[in-house]
Design an enzyme around this catalytic site. Structure first.
Site, short mmCIF file in Angstrom:
data_model
loop_
_atom_site.label_atom_id
_atom_site.label_comp_id
_atom_site.label_asym_id
_atom_site.label_seq_id
_atom_site.Cartn_x
_atom_site.Cartn_y
_atom_site.Cartn_z
N ASN A 88 4.70 4.15 -15.50
CA ASN A 88 5.72 3.10 -15.34
C ASN A 88 5.37 1.95 -16.27
O ASN A 88 4.27 1.91 -16.84
CB ASN A 88 5.77 2.67 -13.87
CG ASN A 88 4.42 2.18 -13.40
OD1 ASN A 88 3.96 1.13 -13.81
ND2 ASN A 88 3.75 2.96 -12.54
N ASP A 93 4.16 7.62 -8.30
CA ASP A 93 4.30 8.21 -6.97
C ASP A 93 4.09 9.72 -6.91
O ASP A 93 3.83 10.26 -5.84
CB ASP A 93 5.71 7.89 -6.42
CG ASP A 93 5.84 6.42 -6.09
OD1 ASP A 93 4.96 5.90 -5.40
OD2 ASP A 93 6.80 5.78 -6.55
N PRO A 119 -0.87 10.33 -2.57
CA PRO A 119 -1.00 9.70 -1.26
C PRO A 119 -0.81 8.19 -1.35
O PRO A 119 -1.07 7.59 -2.40
CB PRO A 119 -2.42 10.04 -0.80
CG PRO A 119 -3.05 10.79 -1.90
CD PRO A 119 -2.06 11.04 -3.00
N ASP A 120 -0.37 7.58 -0.26
CA ASP A 120 -0.19 6.13 -0.26
C ASP A 120 -1.56 5.47 -0.08
O ASP A 120 -2.13 5.48 1.02
CB ASP A 120 0.78 5.72 0.87
CG ASP A 120 1.22 4.28 0.67
OD1 ASP A 120 0.35 3.40 0.55
OD2 ASP A 120 2.44 4.04 0.60
N LEU A 121 -2.06 4.92 -1.16
CA LEU A 121 -3.43 4.39 -1.15
C LEU A 121 -3.52 3.11 -0.33
O LEU A 121 -4.54 2.84 0.31
CB LEU A 121 -3.90 4.15 -2.59
CG LEU A 121 -3.79 5.39 -3.49
CD1 LEU A 121 -4.30 5.08 -4.89
CD2 LEU A 121 -4.56 6.56 -2.90
N PHE A 166 1.81 -5.32 -2.55
CA PHE A 166 2.91 -5.76 -3.39
C PHE A 166 4.05 -4.77 -3.21
O PHE A 166 3.82 -3.61 -2.86
CB PHE A 166 2.49 -5.81 -4.87
CG PHE A 166 1.60 -6.98 -5.18
CD1 PHE A 166 0.28 -6.98 -4.77
CD2 PHE A 166 2.09 -8.08 -5.87
CE1 PHE A 166 -0.55 -8.06 -5.04
CE2 PHE A 166 1.29 -9.17 -6.15
CZ PHE A 166 -0.04 -9.16 -5.73
N LYS A 220 9.13 -1.69 4.28
CA LYS A 220 7.91 -1.28 3.56
C LYS A 220 6.69 -1.97 4.17
O LYS A 220 5.64 -1.37 4.37
CB LYS A 220 8.05 -1.65 2.08
CG LYS A 220 7.24 -0.79 1.14
CD LYS A 220 7.43 -1.21 -0.31
CE LYS A 220 8.56 -0.48 -0.99
NZ LYS A 220 8.61 -0.74 -2.44
N LYS A 245 3.50 -0.07 5.69
CA LYS A 245 2.19 -0.12 5.03
C LYS A 245 1.12 -0.70 5.96
O LYS A 245 -0.04 -0.34 5.86
CB LYS A 245 2.26 -0.98 3.77
CG LYS A 245 3.31 -0.53 2.76
CD LYS A 245 2.76 0.40 1.74
CE LYS A 245 3.86 0.86 0.77
NZ LYS A 245 3.38 1.81 -0.21
N1 CTP Z 1 1.09 1.99 -3.34
C1 CTP Z 1 -0.02 2.75 -3.06
N2 CTP Z 1 0.00 4.11 -3.23
C2 CTP Z 1 1.11 4.72 -3.64
C3 CTP Z 1 2.28 3.96 -3.92
C4 CTP Z 1 2.22 2.58 -3.76
O1 CTP Z 1 -1.04 2.20 -2.66
N3 CTP Z 1 1.12 6.03 -3.79
C5 CTP Z 1 1.04 0.55 -3.10
C6 CTP Z 1 1.30 -0.34 -4.29
O2 CTP Z 1 0.09 -0.65 -4.99
C7 CTP Z 1 1.90 -1.58 -3.66
C8 CTP Z 1 2.63 -1.03 -2.45
O3 CTP Z 1 2.04 0.23 -2.18
O4 CTP Z 1 0.91 -2.47 -3.18
C9 CTP Z 1 4.13 -0.85 -2.63
O5 CTP Z 1 4.37 -0.12 -3.80
P1 CTP Z 1 5.87 0.20 -4.25
O6 CTP Z 1 5.83 0.99 -5.52
O7 CTP Z 1 6.70 -1.03 -4.19
O8 CTP Z 1 6.38 1.10 -3.04
P2 CTP Z 1 6.23 2.61 -2.71
O9 CTP Z 1 5.35 2.75 -1.53
O10 CTP Z 1 5.84 3.40 -3.93
O11 CTP Z 1 7.72 2.96 -2.26
P3 CTP Z 1 9.06 3.06 -3.19
O12 CTP Z 1 8.60 3.50 -4.56
O13 CTP Z 1 9.88 4.06 -2.47
O14 CTP Z 1 9.69 1.68 -3.22
#
Ligand code: CTP
Length: 411
Positions: A216, A287, A315-317, A334, A348, A352
């Site tokens: 990105n 993602d 995975p969502d870190l 963020f 969100k 989170k």
């Molecule tokens: N984040 C993360 N791991 C992921 C995706 C996102 O830790 N796989 C964290 C980002 O660093 C940020 C927060 O989650 O602090 C939100 O990221 P964002 O890209 O806005 O949201 P997503 O969870 O990716 O959801 P979406 O793309 O559907 O808006």
């Protein structure tokens, strides 16, 4: 957006270290940003950098030791300069000027200006490594940390003009300007002292083959400025970052851990999370990753099939950090939002589980990837939703740090 240095009266004090040769560029940058600048040179600095060059660049006469007691002036020059200054940049700060200042000696123009001024001072040390590490200098530098209104910038390590590799290089001009911005916006107080902040910044990349990846447009600017703002407020900062598009001088003083993929970021977070008192997750994590990455470069005719072979979710870190956090640790997330982003940002935030979530639009004017400004909503405990007005990313960084610190350690 008003420039925090525009119209400010900045006194630049230059003492005798070879790093003085970098100051004309700093003076020029300050003047281009609309600051009023006056320079004071010690006799040693005057051997290294040209007073006429500084006078031209600052559009003002340069003050030298011989000017201090001028019978044509009604007021002593050191008092006039000390009271004129709104901010003082003391760079480079030599071992001798440091010793004079710390011991309260006013035996030269610059030394007496430093004793007389009540303006905040950004002091950037520079000297040979052995000098920097000598007990007398170390003691004096330690003593300076306790001075009110002083923001001390220690030197970084690298190749020195004496051909030595080691600590002693003055902060680069871009780092000095960033610290001055921070001093003008926030001040000199080190309210983050004793905190260990872990910041993630920049994009991650998920590789389909060695030549193609999913990523990105994140430049890392918001996360790096947050890291620097915290460092200037006294925190020890680990920065885990993907490929950045910021001035490399902005990384000075941070413990940097470069990564490329989400898996590498995840591993670094596992290593660094336990010691952190706070985490700011500003990285733009890609993602998805290809289900079947290829070791060799694919022929373009095979690309469509390779992409159709499937993707796995990264995975969502941030959620993992929240699940594994030690006692006391605070976490700021963020959220990059487009369109009407507040309601999705609230969802969100709930998903989170972090303490604060800064949701910022990525499609408005003056916000989003690579912009120098930002704005958005800061979501917090108890349905709190604070709107952050458009401001420079450094100003936003300071607001986020203030909000994070105000939460106190998590019970
Ligand atoms: N984040 C993360 N791991 C992921 C995706 C996102 O830790 N796989 C964290 C980002 O660093 C940020 C927060 O989650 O602090 C939100 O990221 P964002 O890209 O806005 O949201 P997503 O969870 O990716 O959801 P979406 O793309 O559907 O808006």
């Amino acid at each position: 957006m008003p420039d925090p240095l525009a119209g400010r009266r900045i006194l630049v004090g230059i003492s005798g270290s070879i790093a003085a040769v970098k100051l004309p560029l700093v003076v020029s940058a300050l003047v281009q940003r609309g600051a009023q600048v006056r320079c004071v040179l010690t006799p040693s600095a005057a051997q290294l950098v040209s007073a006429p060059a500084l006078a031209s660049l600052s559009r003002a006469a340069v003050a030298l030791d011989g000017d201090q007691w001028n019978h044509r002036e009604s007021r002593p020059l050191h008092i006039e300069l000390a009271e004129w200054a709104e901010l003082v940049l003391l760079a480079p700060l030599s071992a001798t000027s440091l010793a004079r200042w710390v011991h309260g000696l006013g035996d030269s123009l610059l030394a007496s200006v430093l004793l007389a001024t009540e303006a905040p001072v950004l002091a950037a040390a520079a000297m040979n490594t052995a000098m920097w590490q000598s007990p007398g200098v170390a003691r004096n530098w330690e003593a300076l940390q306790a001075f009110e209104r002083v923001l001390p910038l220690g030197p970084s390590a690298g190749l020195l003009a004496c051909d030595r590799q080691g600590a002693g290089r003055m902060a680069e001009p871009a780092a000095l300007l960033l610290a001055l911005d921070s001093l003008a916006l926030w001040g000199w107080r080190r309210d983050w002292a004793g905190q260990q902040l872990l910041v993630t910044a920049g994009p991650t990349r998920e590789w389909l083959d060695p030549a193609r990846c999913l990523t990105n447009p994140s430049t890392g600017r918001m996360g790096v400025l947050l890291a620097q703002a915290a460092r200037l407020r006294g925190a020890t900062v680990d920065l885990v970052h993907g490929p950045l598009a910021v001035d490399p001088a902005w990384l000075e003083g941070l413990r940097c851990h470069p990564i490329s993929t989400g898996a590498e970021l995840q591993q670094r977070l596992r290593d660094l999370q336990p010691a952190a008192t706070a985490i700011a997750m500003a990285a733009a994590v890609a993602d998805h990753r290809p289900a079947r990455p290829q070791a060799g470069k694919l022929d373009k005719s095979a690309l469509a099939d390779a992409m159709a072979a499937g993707w796995q979710e990264v995975p969502d870190l941030l959620q993992q950090l929240v699940a594994h956090r030690p006692a006391g640790q605070r976490i700021l997330g963020f959220a990059a939002q487009s369109g009407d982003g507040l309601q999705p940002a609230r969802l969100k935030f709930a998903r989170k589980g972090c303490d604060l979530l800064f949701a910022n639009p990525i499609d408005g004017p003056g916000a989003g990837f690579g912009a120098s400004t930002n704005q958005g909503w800061l979501l917090g405990p108890g349905d709190r939703c604070q709107s952050l007005a458009p401001a420079s990313k450094l100003a936003i960084a300071h607001q986020l740090l203030t909000a994070l610190l105000a939460l106190g350690p998590r019970a």
